[in-house]
Design an enzyme around this catalytic site. Structure first.
Site, PDB file in Angstrom:
ATOM      1  N   LYS A 141       0.866  -1.192   0.000  1.00 24.06           N
ATOM      2  CA  LYS A 141       0.000   0.000   0.000  1.00 24.06           C
ATOM      3  C   LYS A 141       0.895   1.232   0.000  1.00 24.06           C
ATOM      4  CE  LYS A 141      -3.195  -0.519   3.378  1.00 24.06           C
ATOM      5  NZ  LYS A 141      -4.400  -0.074   4.127  1.00 24.06           N
ATOM      6  N   LYS A 225       2.029 -10.223   9.038  1.00 24.93           N
ATOM      7  CA  LYS A 225       1.521  -9.312   7.997  1.00 24.93           C
ATOM      8  C   LYS A 225       1.704  -9.942   6.620  1.00 24.93           C
ATOM      9  CE  LYS A 225       0.675  -4.890   6.265  1.00 24.93           C
ATOM     10  NZ  LYS A 225       0.829  -3.461   6.241  1.00 24.93           N
ATOM     11  N   GLU A 235      -7.188  -5.675   0.107  1.00 19.85           N
ATOM     12  CA  GLU A 235      -8.090  -5.403   1.227  1.00 19.85           C
ATOM     13  C   GLU A 235      -9.528  -5.764   0.916  1.00 19.85           C
ATOM     14  OE1 GLU A 235      -7.483  -1.318   2.400  1.00 19.85           O
ATOM     15  OE2 GLU A 235      -6.609  -1.945   4.273  1.00 19.85           O
ATOM     16  N   HIS A 246      -7.888  -0.334  15.261  1.00 15.99           N
ATOM     17  CA  HIS A 246      -7.708   0.870  14.444  1.00 15.99           C
ATOM     18  C   HIS A 246      -8.956   1.741  14.333  1.00 15.99           C
ATOM     19  CE1 HIS A 246      -3.895  -0.871  13.554  1.00 15.99           C
ATOM     20  NE2 HIS A 246      -3.578   0.039  12.664  1.00 15.99           N
ATOM     21  N   HIS A 250      -7.912   5.315  14.943  1.00 17.33           N
ATOM     22  CA  HIS A 250      -7.944   6.376  13.924  1.00 17.33           C
ATOM     23  C   HIS A 250      -8.725   7.587  14.424  1.00 17.33           C
ATOM     24  CE1 HIS A 250      -7.068   3.410  10.421  1.00 17.33           C
ATOM     25  NE2 HIS A 250      -5.970   4.029  10.806  1.00 17.33           N
TER      26      HIS A 250
HETATM   27  N1  LIG Z   1       1.455   1.578   3.711  1.00 15.73           N
HETATM   28  C1  LIG Z   1       0.955   1.007   4.795  1.00 15.73           C
HETATM   29  O1  LIG Z   1       0.412  -0.104   4.763  1.00 15.73           O
HETATM   30  C2  LIG Z   1       1.101   1.712   6.111  1.00 15.73           C
HETATM   31  C3  LIG Z   1       0.849   1.019   7.301  1.00 15.73           C
HETATM   32  C4  LIG Z   1       1.040   1.686   8.494  1.00 15.73           C
HETATM   33  C5  LIG Z   1       1.447   3.004   8.518  1.00 15.73           C
HETATM   34  N2  LIG Z   1       1.674   3.647   7.342  1.00 15.73           N
HETATM   35  C6  LIG Z   1       2.130   5.050   7.341  1.00 15.73           C
HETATM   36  O2  LIG Z   1       3.394   5.127   8.004  1.00 15.73           O
HETATM   37  C7  LIG Z   1       3.534   6.445   8.528  1.00 15.73           C
HETATM   38  C8  LIG Z   1       4.064   6.351   9.939  1.00 15.73           C
HETATM   39  O3  LIG Z   1       5.313   5.713   9.928  1.00 15.73           O
HETATM   40  P1  LIG Z   1       6.407   5.993  11.073  1.00 15.73           P
HETATM   41  O4  LIG Z   1       5.805   5.728  12.387  1.00 15.73           O
HETATM   42  O5  LIG Z   1       7.620   5.282  10.670  1.00 15.73           O
HETATM   43  O6  LIG Z   1       6.566   7.566  11.041  1.00 15.73           O
HETATM   44  P2  LIG Z   1       7.504   8.529  10.153  1.00 15.73           P
HETATM   45  O7  LIG Z   1       7.828   7.940   8.869  1.00 15.73           O
HETATM   46  O8  LIG Z   1       6.843   9.846  10.177  1.00 15.73           O
HETATM   47  O9  LIG Z   1       8.829   8.582  11.023  1.00 15.73           O
HETATM   48  C9  LIG Z   1       8.776   9.147  12.327  1.00 15.73           C
HETATM   49  C10 LIG Z   1      10.039   9.965  12.590  1.00 15.73           C
HETATM   50  O10 LIG Z   1      11.120   9.074  12.844  1.00 15.73           O
HETATM   51  C11 LIG Z   1      12.234   9.459  12.038  1.00 15.73           C
HETATM   52  N3  LIG Z   1      13.005   8.242  11.824  1.00 15.73           N
HETATM   53  C12 LIG Z   1      12.638   7.126  11.138  1.00 15.73           C
HETATM   54  N4  LIG Z   1      13.584   6.210  11.225  1.00 15.73           N
HETATM   55  C13 LIG Z   1      14.589   6.747  11.967  1.00 15.73           C
HETATM   56  C14 LIG Z   1      15.837   6.263  12.425  1.00 15.73           C
HETATM   57  N5  LIG Z   1      16.232   5.014  12.146  1.00 15.73           N
HETATM   58  N6  LIG Z   1      16.618   7.101  13.139  1.00 15.73           N
HETATM   59  C15 LIG Z   1      16.208   8.354  13.454  1.00 15.73           C
HETATM   60  N7  LIG Z   1      15.022   8.844  13.089  1.00 15.73           N
HETATM   61  C16 LIG Z   1      14.219   8.050  12.350  1.00 15.73           C
HETATM   62  C17 LIG Z   1      11.633  10.047  10.812  1.00 15.73           C
HETATM   63  O11 LIG Z   1      12.577  10.854  10.139  1.00 15.73           O
HETATM   64  C18 LIG Z   1      10.465  10.815  11.411  1.00 15.73           C
HETATM   65  O12 LIG Z   1      10.894  12.068  11.880  1.00 15.73           O
HETATM   66  C19 LIG Z   1       2.193   7.121   8.414  1.00 15.73           C
HETATM   67  O13 LIG Z   1       2.222   8.036   7.334  1.00 15.73           O
HETATM   68  C20 LIG Z   1       1.240   5.973   8.106  1.00 15.73           C
HETATM   69  O14 LIG Z   1       0.120   6.385   7.344  1.00 15.73           O
HETATM   70  C21 LIG Z   1       1.511   3.042   6.150  1.00 15.73           C
END
Ligand SMILES: NC(=O)c1ccc[n+]([C@@H]2O[C@H](COP(=O)([O-])OP(=O)(O)OC[C@H]3O[C@@H](n4cnc5c(N)ncnc54)[C@H](O)[C@@H]3O)[C@@H](O)[C@H]2O)c1
Length: 358
Positions: A141, A225, A235, A246, A250
Site C-alpha cells: 500500500k 503481515k 483489502e 484501528h 484512527h
Molecule cells: N502503507 C501502509 O500499509 C502503512 C501502514 C502503516 C502506517 N503507514 C504510514 O506510516 C507512517 C508512519 O510511519 P512511522 O511511524 O515510521 O513515522 P515517520 O515515517 O513519520 O517517522 C517518524 C520519525 O522518525 C524518524 N526516523 C525514522 N527512522 C529513523 C531512524 N532510524 N533514526 C532516526 N530517526 C528516524 C523520521 O525521520 C520521522 O521524523 C504514516 O504516514 C502511516 O500512514 C503506512
C-alpha cells in the site's frame, strides 16, 4: 557473519522481506537491470540514504538523491510532483527504479512516486522505523495525504523487495520504537500469541533496539503481515483483521489533530476492542485484561479522556472503514481468533469506552 532472515510475501507479484543489520549492500540485488535509481529520504536519514546510493554508484548505476521533507510533511502530492519532475529531468525509464529510505511516511511516498511514474516502476522500501518494518513497508500500500484527508490517495504497488535494516533502529527515538511495538502486540493478539509471551517475559528486552528480542519480534510480526497480505493484497477480505484496534485508534488520531503517534492511538484502540469483545460475550476476561497489562508494560497508553466520547463516536462514524454509518470492529473470540462485530448498539459502544475512560 550477520544473518539475514528472508520472509516471502506471495500473491501476484511475490517478493521477500529481508531482515538484518547493515543491509545497504543488498539493495542493488533487488533492482537488477536498473540504469538509474532515485533514492528518496528526509534529512534525518541522509546518512543511511547516502550509504545505499553509494552501493548503486559503485556498481555503475546512475544514482539521483532526492531529499524530501521529514515525516508527514513529506507525504504530499507536492513532494511527489517534485520527485516526478526530477525523474523526468534525469530521463528515468520503465526499467529504472525508486528507493525510499525512512519511516512509513517516506516509504509510502516513495512507493507512490514509483506507482505512478510511467504507470509503475520497480521500488524498494528501506525501512528505518519499527512501525515501518512491521507494517508500512510490507503489503504494497502506497500513498500520500491530501486536503481531503490522510491516506485517501494512493495505489497498491508491491515492491521488488523490502529491507528492514535493524542497525537503523539504534538512532530511532525511543518513543517511536515503543509506538511501533503497538503494531507488534496487535500481531500477537490477532495471530501469533508467542509474540505476547516474549514481551510479557521481558518487556525491557522488547524495548532494546539492539537486542535479540526486538529482532525476533520484528520477524514474527512481519510473518503475520506477510501471511495476511499474501492472501488479500487489495483489502477485499482477510486483510481487515490488520485493523484490530484501528477504528477507535484512527478516531483518536483525528481528534488529537494527528499529534498522537499512531501506535499510541491503536494501543488504546486495542484495549477498547478487547472490551467490546468481552462485553459482547466473545472474549474471556483474562485475555481482555492481558491487553492492558502487555501494552502498559511496554509504556503504551491504555486509557483516554472520558469526556471525548461524543467526538470519538462521531469521528468513528465517518471513518472510511465504516459501512455507511454502521460501525464495524475487528474483535477477538479468543487469542489469535479474530471475528467481526458488525453494527454494535450505542449502549455497547459506550459501555466499552467507559472501561478505557479516565
Ligand atoms: N502503507 C501502509 O500499509 C502503512 C501502514 C502503516 C502506517 N503507514 C504510514 O506510516 C507512517 C508512519 O510511519 P512511522 O511511524 O515510521 O513515522 P515517520 O515515517 O513519520 O517517522 C517518524 C520519525 O522518525 C524518524 N526516523 C525514522 N527512522 C529513523 C531512524 N532510524 N533514526 C532516526 N530517526 C528516524 C523520521 O525521520 C520521522 O521524523 C504514516 O504516514 C502511516 O500512514 C503506512
Amino acid at each position: 557473519m550477520e544473518t539475514i532472515t528472508r520472509i516471502p510475501v506471495g500473491g501476484g507479484q511475490p517478493y521477500d522481506v529481508l531482515i538484518g543489520r547493515d543491509l545497504a549492500a543488498h539493495v542493488p540485488g533487488l533492482l537488477r537491470g536498473a540504469e538509474r535509481v532515485a533514492v528518496l529520504a528526509a534529512a534525518p536519514l541522509a546518512r543511511h540514504a547516502d550509504a545505499i546510493a553509494g552501493t548503486f554508484t559503485r556498481q555503475g548505476v546512475r544514482t539521483v538523491r532526492i531529499e524530501i521533507p521529514d515525516a508527514e510533511a513529506g507525504k504530499t502530492i507536492e513532494t511527489a510532483a517534485a520527485a516526478w519532475d526530477r525523474l523526468g529531468a534525469e530521463g528515468f525509464t520503465r526499467s529504472d527504479a525508486v528507493v525510499g529510505v525512512g519511516g512509513g511516511a517516506a516509504t509510502d511516498l516513495a512507493g507512490f512516486v514509483a506507482a505512478a511514474w510511467l504507470r509503475g516502476v520497480r521500488w524498494v522500501p528501506v525501512s528505518t522505523s519499527l512501525l515501518g518494518m512491521v507494517d508500512a513497508a510490507v503489503g504494497g500500500k502506497t500513498g500520500v495525504n491530501t486536503a481531503a484527508g490522510k491516506n485517501l490517495v494512493g495505489a497498491f504497488h508491491p515492491p521488488a523487495g523490502v529491507i528492514c535494516d535493524l542497525a537503523a533502529l539504534d538512532t530511532l527515538p525511543p518513543d517511536d520504537l515503543v509506538a511501533g511495538l503497538a503494531e507488534v502486540v496487535k500481531c500477537g493478539f490477532i495471530a501469533d500469541p508467542a509474540i505476547l509471551d516474549l514481551i510479557d517475559a521481558d518487556p525491557a528486552a522488547a524495548r532494546d533496539p539492539a537486542g535479540p528480542t526486538v529482532r525476533t519480534l520484528i520477524e514474527r510480526a512481519v510473518r503475520v503481515k506477510a501471511d495476511v497480505v499474501t492472501g488479500d493484497l487489495r483489502e477485499a477480505g482477510q486483510r481487515e483483521i490488520l485493523n484490530y484496534g484501528h477504528t477507535l485508534g484512527h478516531a483518536i488520531e483525528k481528534v488529537e489533530g494527528y499529534s498522537w503517534r499512531h501506535g499510541d492511538a491503536i494501543s488504546v484502540g486495542m484495549v477498547y476492542a478487547a472490551e467490546l469483545g468481552r462485553l459482547s460475550g466473545r472474549l474471556d476476561e483474562g485475555t481482555a485484561a492481558r491487553h492492558r497489562a502487555t501494552l502498559a508494560a511496554l509504556g503504551l497508553p491504555t486509557t483516554y479522556d472520558g469526556s471525548a466520547w461524543p467526538d470519538l463516536l462521531a469521528t468513528m462514524r465517518v471513518d472510511k472503514k465504516a459501512r455507511g454509518s454502521r460501525l464495524r470492529f475487528v474483535v477477538l473470540d479468543g487469542l489469535g481468533k479474530t471475528s467481526i462485530l458488525d453494527g454494535p448498539s450505542d449502549d455497547l459502544l459506550a459501555e466499552a469506552f467507559a472501561a478505557v475512560a479516565r
